[in-house]
Design a protein around this motif. Sequence first.
Motif, short mmCIF file in Angstrom:
data_model
loop_
_atom_site.label_atom_id
_atom_site.label_comp_id
_atom_site.label_asym_id
_atom_site.label_seq_id
_atom_site.Cartn_x
_atom_site.Cartn_y
_atom_site.Cartn_z
N ASN A 186 4.69 -0.76 -2.13
CA ASN A 186 4.17 -2.81 -2.93
C ASN A 186 4.72 -2.75 -4.09
OD1 ASN A 186 4.43 -5.12 -2.29
ND2 ASN A 186 2.63 -5.14 -1.41
N ASN A 231 14.13 -1.70 -2.70
CA ASN A 231 13.86 -1.28 -1.30
C ASN A 231 12.53 -1.85 -1.06
OD1 ASN A 231 15.28 0.82 -2.47
ND2 ASN A 231 13.66 1.62 -3.46
N SER A 262 10.54 -4.10 2.15
CA SER A 262 10.58 -5.59 3.35
C SER A 262 10.55 -6.56 2.94
CB SER A 262 9.23 -4.47 3.85
OG SER A 262 7.91 -5.03 3.62
N TYR A 263 11.42 -7.12 4.22
CA TYR A 263 11.66 -8.62 3.44
C TYR A 263 9.96 -8.96 4.17
CZ TYR A 263 16.55 -8.64 4.11
OH TYR A 263 17.85 -8.45 4.31
N TYR A 264 9.05 -8.76 4.24
CA TYR A 264 7.61 -8.98 3.95
C TYR A 264 7.48 -9.52 3.28
CZ TYR A 264 3.08 -9.60 5.30
OH TYR A 264 1.43 -10.00 5.35
N GLU A 265 7.60 -8.14 2.86
CA GLU A 265 6.74 -8.14 1.47
C GLU A 265 7.04 -9.14 0.10
OE1 GLU A 265 5.48 -3.84 0.92
OE2 GLU A 265 7.47 -4.22 1.15
N LYS A 266 8.75 -9.85 0.47
CA LYS A 266 9.31 -10.02 -0.68
C LYS A 266 9.16 -11.48 -0.27
CE LYS A 266 13.87 -7.18 -2.07
NZ LYS A 266 15.00 -6.73 -1.58
N LYS A 311 14.40 -14.37 6.32
CA LYS A 311 15.35 -13.68 6.08
C LYS A 311 15.82 -14.79 4.89
CE LYS A 311 18.75 -10.01 7.10
NZ LYS A 311 18.45 -9.05 8.51
#
Length: 256
Positions: free
Chosen positions: A99, A171, A173-177, A207
């Motif tokens: 993260n 790098n 993830s979509y969840y983290e972003k 997304k």
Amino acid sequence: RLYKNILTSNEFINEHENIKMLKVYLTSKRIVNLLNLFLRTYKWKKAIEYDVHSDLFLNDLDEFPKHQKITLLENNTTYKFRLSDLVNYWVTCLTNSQNLFSRPLKLKNPHTNIEISHHNLINIYIKLLHTNFNIPLCVHAFYLSNMCIGDFSYKYYGILKEKTIENFIFNGSYYEKYEQVINLLHDYRKELNYTTVLNNIPYVEKKSLIYNLRLIIPLYIRGKFSCNPLVKRDYSEVTKKKIKEFFDKNPNLGIH
């Protein structure tokens, strides 16, 4: 340490005794050096050669010049590597992150996944000094930290944090972003007239929102998490301006 404490910094022996003890020290040191040389030669002679003769990309090692290769002795086995492979892997380990947290890892043998010994880390670094390669900043910093992960993480936290931010931008993830998008809207809620989005919207919409904000998210991450106060100031100002312009042009993306 023995030489310094007994011979060069001892106030209780005269010059004659000092010369006498120096001769004893030099003789003893020569014997120890010869024994170490014999032991090292014996270990290399009796070591088993690991039956891999290609680099990590399956290129034949014989195709590369000698100064671009290195042989390491680990656990009574010799391993041949292309030097650039080890360096790239080393950089990946030292700049590893989870993260937005830096998590440096120790360099491991790519063939066995066993940590490479401290003395072999020194050997790799010395080999790099005798090549035309530019030594990566993190590898040099790790050397200056006596090849200790703890000291390295403490002394060079700022450098590692910047690399962690870069890793997240490319790098993450979509969840983290998406989580950072929520934080972004919260931090600039006054400028956006309290525009927000739901946390449980469909994945496709998340997304899409991340894609639409793909140029603003990196600005926000640097302004929020950088250790450099000047970077934080400049990127925060740019983020505020860009996010306001974005929602002025796209008023229907948020849920008010």
